[in-house]
Design a protein around this motif. Structure first.
Motif, mmCIF file in Angstrom:
data_model
loop_
_atom_site.group_PDB
_atom_site.id
_atom_site.type_symbol
_atom_site.label_atom_id
_atom_site.label_comp_id
_atom_site.label_asym_id
_atom_site.label_seq_id
_atom_site.Cartn_x
_atom_site.Cartn_y
_atom_site.Cartn_z
ATOM 1 N N MET A 146 -42.663 43.399 10.231
ATOM 2 C CA MET A 146 -41.745 42.305 9.925
ATOM 3 C C MET A 146 -42.049 41.133 10.854
ATOM 4 N N ASN A 147 -42.466 40.035 10.272
ATOM 5 C CA ASN A 147 -42.786 38.826 11.027
ATOM 6 C C ASN A 147 -41.841 37.691 10.636
ATOM 7 N N SER A 148 -41.811 36.669 11.461
ATOM 8 C CA SER A 148 -40.981 35.488 11.190
ATOM 9 C C SER A 148 -39.555 35.899 10.839
ATOM 10 N N LEU A 149 -39.000 36.752 11.655
ATOM 11 C CA LEU A 149 -37.671 37.295 11.366
ATOM 12 C C LEU A 149 -36.599 36.221 11.433
ATOM 13 N N LYS A 150 -35.621 36.387 10.556
ATOM 14 C CA LYS A 150 -34.511 35.450 10.439
ATOM 15 C C LYS A 150 -33.193 36.180 10.702
ATOM 16 N N PRO A 151 -32.152 35.479 11.085
ATOM 17 C CA PRO A 151 -30.852 36.140 11.298
ATOM 18 C C PRO A 151 -30.390 36.917 10.065
ATOM 19 N N GLU A 152 -30.720 36.431 8.895
ATOM 20 C CA GLU A 152 -30.295 37.132 7.674
ATOM 21 C C GLU A 152 -31.061 38.433 7.428
ATOM 22 N N ASP A 153 -32.066 38.711 8.234
ATOM 23 C CA ASP A 153 -32.759 40.000 8.159
ATOM 24 C C ASP A 153 -32.010 41.088 8.928
ATOM 25 N N THR A 154 -30.963 40.698 9.638
ATOM 26 C CA THR A 154 -30.171 41.666 10.386
ATOM 27 C C THR A 154 -29.572 42.705 9.436
ATOM 28 N N ALA A 155 -29.852 43.965 9.714
ATOM 29 C CA ALA A 155 -29.414 45.051 8.831
ATOM 30 C C ALA A 155 -29.811 46.387 9.431
ATOM 31 N N VAL A 156 -29.277 47.436 8.852
ATOM 32 C CA VAL A 156 -29.810 48.771 9.092
ATOM 33 C C VAL A 156 -30.904 49.007 8.060
ATOM 34 N N TYR A 157 -32.072 49.402 8.530
ATOM 35 C CA TYR A 157 -33.223 49.613 7.654
ATOM 36 C C TYR A 157 -33.430 51.117 7.459
ATOM 37 N N TYR A 158 -33.583 51.496 6.197
ATOM 38 C CA TYR A 158 -33.731 52.901 5.822
ATOM 39 C C TYR A 158 -35.062 53.111 5.106
ATOM 40 N N CYS A 159 -35.713 54.216 5.389
ATOM 41 C CA CYS A 159 -36.854 54.562 4.552
ATOM 42 C C CYS A 159 -36.439 55.614 3.534
ATOM 43 N N ASN A 160 -37.128 55.603 2.423
ATOM 44 C CA ASN A 160 -36.804 56.432 1.267
ATOM 45 C C ASN A 160 -38.099 56.966 0.679
ATOM 46 N N ALA A 161 -38.114 58.260 0.409
ATOM 47 C CA ALA A 161 -39.254 58.893 -0.246
ATOM 48 C C ALA A 161 -38.823 59.310 -1.644
ATOM 49 N N ILE A 162 -39.659 59.034 -2.636
ATOM 50 C CA ILE A 162 -39.274 59.356 -3.999
ATOM 51 C C ILE A 162 -40.468 59.852 -4.792
ATOM 52 N N TRP A 163 -40.249 60.932 -5.523
ATOM 53 C CA TRP A 163 -41.279 61.518 -6.400
ATOM 54 C C TRP A 163 -40.583 62.356 -7.442
ATOM 55 N N TRP A 164 -40.804 62.029 -8.656
ATOM 56 C CA TRP A 164 -40.238 62.760 -9.806
ATOM 57 C C TRP A 164 -38.725 62.841 -9.652
ATOM 58 N N MET A 165 -38.166 63.991 -9.498
ATOM 59 C CA MET A 165 -36.708 64.124 -9.371
ATOM 60 C C MET A 165 -36.248 64.251 -7.918
ATOM 61 N N TYR A 166 -37.176 64.066 -6.995
ATOM 62 C CA TYR A 166 -36.855 64.265 -5.586
ATOM 63 C C TYR A 166 -36.766 62.920 -4.869
ATOM 64 N N ALA A 167 -35.758 62.796 -4.021
ATOM 65 C CA ALA A 167 -35.585 61.588 -3.216
ATOM 66 C C ALA A 167 -34.965 61.967 -1.882
ATOM 67 N N TYR A 168 -35.515 61.421 -0.818
ATOM 68 C CA TYR A 168 -35.045 61.704 0.534
ATOM 69 C C TYR A 168 -34.808 60.391 1.262
ATOM 70 N N TRP A 169 -33.858 60.430 2.213
ATOM 71 C CA TRP A 169 -33.491 59.253 2.996
ATOM 72 C C TRP A 169 -33.553 59.555 4.482
ATOM 73 N N GLY A 170 -33.903 58.540 5.243
ATOM 74 C CA GLY A 170 -33.785 58.615 6.683
ATOM 75 C C GLY A 170 -32.396 58.198 7.123
ATOM 76 N N GLN A 171 -32.177 58.245 8.430
ATOM 77 C CA GLN A 171 -30.852 57.942 8.974
ATOM 78 C C GLN A 171 -30.661 56.451 9.255
ATOM 79 N N GLY A 172 -31.746 55.703 9.233
ATOM 80 C CA GLY A 172 -31.667 54.260 9.435
ATOM 81 C C GLY A 172 -31.947 53.837 10.861
ATOM 82 N N THR A 173 -32.418 52.608 10.989
ATOM 83 C CA THR A 173 -32.631 52.007 12.301
ATOM 84 C C THR A 173 -32.112 50.575 12.256
ATOM 85 N N GLN A 174 -31.398 50.184 13.298
ATOM 86 C CA GLN A 174 -30.752 48.866 13.328
ATOM 87 C C GLN A 174 -31.744 47.792 13.742
#
Length: 116
Positions: A83-111
């Motif tokens: 993430m470059n040239s970050l802006k105040p509106e980029d403030t958020a909790v960021y989550y990663c998500n894995a998806i394949w067919w009927m399976y989907a997994y989530w991380g816990q997030g990072t601020q």
């Protein structure tokens, strides 16, 4: 046990950069498309960036095009968000998500907080 563990978040000044990582375990990472989502204060969760299983195709939200880059290393079972040239509106909790067919997994997030 399936795990997605995000790291790399923190406080950064406007215009700065951060690199998020998401380490996967417990499933066949190379089969899965990977996505980064974010949820800002008082906002709904939104898709930020996506990458296909092989890493050859990426997509971005209009709000981050040209500033964020998603990538993956299937040998390390890790997906990244530069993430470059970050802006105040980029403030958020960021989550990663894995998806394949009927399976989907989530991380816990990072601020990520962008503020002077």
């Amino acid at each position: 046990q399936v795990q997605l563990v995000e790291s790399g978040g923190g406080l950064v000044q406007p215009g700065g950069s951060l690199r998020l990582s998401c380490a996967a375990s417990g499933f066949t990472f190379s089969n899965y498309a990977m996505r980064w989502y974010r949820q800002g204060p008082g906002k709904e969760r939104e898709l930020v960036a996506a990458i296909n299983a092989a890493g050859g195709t990426t997509n971005y939200a209009d709000s981050v095009k040209g500033r964020f880059t998603i990538s993956r290393d299937n040998a390390k079972n890790t997906v990244y968000l530069q993430m470059n040239s970050l802006k105040p509106e980029d403030t958020a909790v960021y989550y990663c998500n894995a998806i394949w067919w009927m399976y989907a997994y989530w991380g816990q997030g990072t601020q990520v907080t962008v503020s002077s």
